[in-house]
Scaffold this motif. Structure first.
Motif, PDB file in Angstrom:
ATOM      1  N   UNK A 296      10.748  -2.466   0.167  1.00 24.10           N
ATOM      2  CA  UNK A 296      10.780  -3.690  -0.516  1.00 24.10           C
ATOM      3  C   UNK A 296      11.844  -4.719   0.117  1.00 24.10           C
ATOM      4  N   UNK A 297      13.071  -4.115   0.310  1.00 25.23           N
ATOM      5  CA  UNK A 297      14.504  -4.712   0.535  1.00 25.23           C
ATOM      6  C   UNK A 297      14.242  -5.510   1.940  1.00 25.23           C
ATOM      7  N   UNK A 298      13.574  -4.754   2.848  1.00 28.52           N
ATOM      8  CA  UNK A 298      13.410  -5.304   4.237  1.00 28.52           C
ATOM      9  C   UNK A 298      12.471  -6.724   4.222  1.00 28.52           C
ATOM     10  N   UNK A 299      11.688  -6.826   3.209  1.00 25.99           N
ATOM     11  CA  UNK A 299      11.101  -8.014   3.019  1.00 25.99           C
ATOM     12  C   UNK A 299      11.571  -9.212   1.998  1.00 25.99           C
ATOM     13  N   UNK A 300      12.983  -8.518   1.728  1.00 27.52           N
ATOM     14  CA  UNK A 300      13.705  -9.554   0.836  1.00 27.52           C
ATOM     15  C   UNK A 300      13.150  -9.461  -0.704  1.00 27.52           C
ATOM     16  N   UNK A 301      12.747  -8.378  -1.157  1.00 26.38           N
ATOM     17  CA  UNK A 301      12.248  -8.052  -2.553  1.00 26.38           C
ATOM     18  C   UNK A 301      13.108  -7.254  -3.185  1.00 26.38           C
ATOM     19  N   UNK A 302      12.501  -6.937  -4.471  1.00 26.54           N
ATOM     20  CA  UNK A 302      13.385  -5.916  -5.647  1.00 26.54           C
ATOM     21  C   UNK A 302      12.550  -5.046  -5.828  1.00 26.54           C
ATOM     22  N   UNK A 303      13.148  -3.695  -6.277  1.00 29.33           N
ATOM     23  CA  UNK A 303      12.358  -2.540  -6.500  1.00 29.33           C
ATOM     24  C   UNK A 303      12.958  -2.281  -7.964  1.00 29.33           C
ATOM     25  N   UNK A 304      12.396  -2.109  -9.071  1.00 30.97           N
ATOM     26  CA  UNK A 304      12.943  -1.385 -10.283  1.00 30.97           C
ATOM     27  C   UNK A 304      12.446  -0.274 -10.855  1.00 30.97           C
ATOM     28  N   UNK A 305      13.163   0.973 -11.111  1.00 31.98           N
ATOM     29  CA  UNK A 305      12.256   2.099 -11.241  1.00 31.98           C
ATOM     30  C   UNK A 305      12.736   2.374 -12.848  1.00 31.98           C
TER      31      UNK A 305
ATOM     32  N   UNK B  31       0.883  -1.271   0.046  1.00 28.50           N
ATOM     33  CA  UNK B  31      -0.044  -0.016   0.024  1.00 28.50           C
ATOM     34  C   UNK B  31       0.705   1.299   0.033  1.00 28.50           C
ATOM     35  N   UNK B  32       2.061   1.244   0.671  1.00 32.23           N
ATOM     36  CA  UNK B  32       2.686   2.295   0.803  1.00 32.23           C
ATOM     37  C   UNK B  32       3.747   2.697  -0.288  1.00 32.23           C
ATOM     38  N   UNK B  33       4.032   1.466  -1.224  1.00 34.64           N
ATOM     39  CA  UNK B  33       4.570   1.721  -2.376  1.00 34.64           C
ATOM     40  C   UNK B  33       3.804   2.259  -3.555  1.00 34.64           C
ATOM     41  N   UNK B  34       2.332   1.657  -3.449  1.00 32.51           N
ATOM     42  CA  UNK B  34       1.325   2.116  -4.398  1.00 32.51           C
ATOM     43  C   UNK B  34       1.145   3.762  -3.997  1.00 32.51           C
ATOM     44  N   UNK B  35       1.074   4.162  -2.935  1.00 34.53           N
ATOM     45  CA  UNK B  35       0.871   5.570  -2.362  1.00 34.53           C
ATOM     46  C   UNK B  35       1.932   6.466  -2.779  1.00 34.53           C
ATOM     47  N   UNK B  36       3.239   6.083  -2.738  1.00 33.94           N
ATOM     48  CA  UNK B  36       4.282   6.851  -3.054  1.00 33.94           C
ATOM     49  C   UNK B  36       4.457   7.130  -4.517  1.00 33.94           C
ATOM     50  N   UNK B  37       4.183   5.865  -5.212  1.00 34.74           N
ATOM     51  CA  UNK B  37       4.218   5.978  -6.997  1.00 34.74           C
ATOM     52  C   UNK B  37       3.344   6.925  -7.185  1.00 34.74           C
ATOM     53  N   UNK B  38       1.997   6.835  -6.641  1.00 32.41           N
ATOM     54  CA  UNK B  38       0.983   7.794  -6.909  1.00 32.41           C
ATOM     55  C   UNK B  38       1.122   9.289  -6.745  1.00 32.41           C
ATOM     56  N   UNK B  39       1.831   9.660  -5.531  1.00 32.05           N
ATOM     57  CA  UNK B  39       2.285  10.954  -5.310  1.00 32.05           C
ATOM     58  C   UNK B  39       3.419  11.532  -5.975  1.00 32.05           C
TER      59      UNK B  39
ATOM     60  N   UNK C 242       4.029  -5.910  -7.819  1.00 27.48           N
ATOM     61  CA  UNK C 242       3.300  -4.667  -7.898  1.00 27.48           C
ATOM     62  C   UNK C 242       3.803  -3.714  -8.874  1.00 27.48           C
ATOM     63  N   UNK C 243       3.131  -3.363  -9.974  1.00 29.04           N
ATOM     64  CA  UNK C 243       3.377  -2.678 -11.116  1.00 29.04           C
ATOM     65  C   UNK C 243       2.674  -1.383 -10.981  1.00 29.04           C
ATOM     66  N   UNK C 244       3.318  -0.039 -11.371  1.00 31.63           N
ATOM     67  CA  UNK C 244       2.598   1.149 -11.130  1.00 31.63           C
ATOM     68  C   UNK C 244       3.267   2.039 -12.379  1.00 31.63           C
ATOM     69  N   UNK C 245       2.176   2.456 -13.097  1.00 34.58           N
ATOM     70  CA  UNK C 245       2.571   3.065 -14.445  1.00 34.58           C
ATOM     71  C   UNK C 245       1.775   4.207 -14.747  1.00 34.58           C
ATOM     72  N   UNK C 246       2.568   5.432 -14.909  1.00 36.44           N
ATOM     73  CA  UNK C 246       1.712   6.842 -15.306  1.00 36.44           C
ATOM     74  C   UNK C 246       2.033   6.845 -16.874  1.00 36.44           C
ATOM     75  N   UNK C 247       1.144   7.695 -17.306  1.00 32.98           N
ATOM     76  CA  UNK C 247       1.140   8.427 -18.710  1.00 32.98           C
ATOM     77  C   UNK C 247       1.740   9.598 -19.028  1.00 32.98           C
ATOM     78  N   UNK C 248       2.702  10.045 -18.049  1.00 30.94           N
ATOM     79  CA  UNK C 248       3.133  11.360 -17.941  1.00 30.94           C
ATOM     80  C   UNK C 248       4.548  11.304 -19.083  1.00 30.94           C
TER      81      UNK C 248
ATOM     82  N   UNK D  82       8.211  -0.832 -10.487  1.00 31.58           N
ATOM     83  CA  UNK D  82       7.981  -2.525 -10.438  1.00 31.58           C
ATOM     84  C   UNK D  82       8.632  -2.820  -9.183  1.00 31.58           C
ATOM     85  N   UNK D  83       7.790  -3.265  -8.151  1.00 25.94           N
ATOM     86  CA  UNK D  83       8.388  -4.079  -7.097  1.00 25.94           C
ATOM     87  C   UNK D  83       7.977  -5.512  -6.931  1.00 25.94           C
ATOM     88  N   UNK D  84       8.987  -6.448  -6.735  1.00 23.26           N
ATOM     89  CA  UNK D  84       8.697  -7.846  -6.538  1.00 23.26           C
ATOM     90  C   UNK D  84       9.076  -8.187  -5.149  1.00 23.26           C
ATOM     91  N   UNK D  85       7.888  -8.616  -4.343  1.00 24.04           N
ATOM     92  CA  UNK D  85       8.273  -9.315  -2.786  1.00 24.04           C
ATOM     93  C   UNK D  85       7.836 -10.695  -2.801  1.00 24.04           C
TER      94      UNK D  85
END
Length: 414
Positions: free
Chosen positions: A389-398, A330-338, A364-370, A409-412
């Protein structure tokens, strides 16, 4: 003219603290047009005098020589003032204005038969209108009007001709000063309006981001409250009703060995009902505990209720998260939207997809049309996402996606 060329109202930098702000801003098209018009006027005076020198021979050579010397000084200084010629350290604007006034006055007094020379006074007034305040402009027009009167008198224009010449060129100077000052005020008003608009846009983005953060916090609180209530009910069912039903089933088991006949049949049926009830309670408890981590989609829909940004959400039914994973997503999606609200001008849509692959990893994939970004650096928000994401053993790609929208894109693993 100096303030117009630099894109800053006169005196705007006087109150600035700190080191030299660097090179002046590039001239705008309006600045270049004004400087070009001044250059054309100066050149026109020089061409007119050249034609007169060829056609007339009764003007003394000394007067012509002084006129040309003063005119060339004027033309050179005006080229510097108009930034046609750029110096590494140009003199102060007021010094340039003084030199222009002196050069034009010398040329006019040395050869008052050159009727077009007072045009230089008009050009000087226009050039100085940005650098001088109203008292300075009044003094400038007065001094140049006196020089005009001296030259007209030396030319023998008489009692009527001298005042007429002074009034005409004084009117031209006044008109030039009013025109330039009005243009400056309009330019400053436009700049202030643009700055105010930018400030309002920034405030709007900050409010939208705060709104998204508040919605995310509210959604997480709601999910946490629902989960806590489910767990409480599950514990009560298990500890109270489940315990009582277990005790009842044991008592009926004992009773079934001590009775016979018709009573034994009723006791057996009661024992079966008790066991069925105990099994049902255990099923309900399991569903309540399993359902405690199923509030992801409602929480994300609350987060994505954003002003000015159309959003789409897709969550696989197979995605069930515990509290830690749910908060991170939820926080990742919120930050991407912000980020889309604050840093993606022109973005109108935001797409969010949450899915689980065959290895149990939630993506989790978040993509805008900007417009995306060519050069960018991660801020506190993206760093916070990376840490979650890293704290849960996942990866984040920007992917800044220049020309195709910003993607996170976050993979957890779960």
């Amino acid at each position: 003219m100096d303030a117009v060329r630099r894109g800053t109202p006169a005196g705007a930098g006087a109150a600035a603290d700190g080191p030299d702000p660097g090179p002046p801003a590039a001239p705008t098209p309006a600045d270049r047009l004004g400087a070009g018009a001044g250059v054309v006027a100066v050149l026109a005076v020089g061409v007119a005098q050249l034609v007169a020198d060829v056609a007339l021979s009764d003007v003394p050579v000394a007067a012509r020589t002084v006129w040309w010397a003063a005119f060339l000084v004027y033309a050179a200084v005006f080229a510097v003032d108009a930034e046609v010629v750029r110096l590494r350290r140009p003199p102060p604007e007021r010094v340039l204005v003084v030199v222009l006034v002196v050069a034009a006055s010398v040329a006019w007094v040395a050869n008052p038969t050159a009727d077009w020379t007072p045009v230089l006074f008009v050009v000087t007034t226009a050039a100085a209108s940005a650098a001088l305040g109203t008292p300075g402009l009044v003094a400038l027009v007065t001094v140049q009007s006196l020089a005009t009167a001296v030259g007209a008198a030396l030319a023998g224009r008489g009692v009527v001709g001298v005042p007429f010449t002074v009034v005409v060129y004084a009117a031209f100077q006044t008109f030039a000063a009013i025109t330039v000052r009005t243009a400056l005020r309009e330019a400053q008003a436009r700049a202030e309006a643009d700055a105010a608009h930018a400030d309002l846009a920034a405030v709007h983005a900050d409010l939208a981001a705060a709104h998204a953060d508040l919605r995310a916090t509210s959604a997480l609180l709601a999910v946490t409250s629902r989960d806590a209530e489910r767990l409480r009910i599950a514990r009560d069912l298990h500890d109270v009703i489940g315990h009582q039903l277990t005790a009842l089933a044991l008592e009926l088991e004992i009773a079934s060995h001590r009775v016979d006949g018709a009573a034994a049949e009723h006791v057996g049926r009661a024992r079966t009902v008790a066991k069925d009830l105990l099994r049902d309670v255990r099923t309900v408890v399991g569903e309540l505990r399993g359902g405690a981590a199923g509030g992801l989609e409602p929480a994300l829909r609350d987060v994505l209720d954003l002003p000015g940004l159309a959003t789409s959400l897709s969550v696989d039914a197979a995605v069930h998260l515990d509290d830690a994973h749910l908060v991170a997503v939820v926080r990742c999606v919120q930050e991407a939207a912000t980020n889309a609200l604050r840093h993606a001008p022109g973005a109108t849509r935001l797409a969010v997809h949450v899915r689980r692959d065959g290895d149990g990893v939630v993506e989790v994939d978040v993509h805008d049309d900007g417009p995306g970004a060519i050069a960018w650096e991660p801020g506190h928000g993206l760093r916070g996402m990376q840490e979650r994401v890293t704290a849960l053993g996942g990866t984040l790609v920007v992917d800044p996606g220049p020309g195709r929208g910003f993607r996170v894109t976050a993979r957890v693993p779960t």
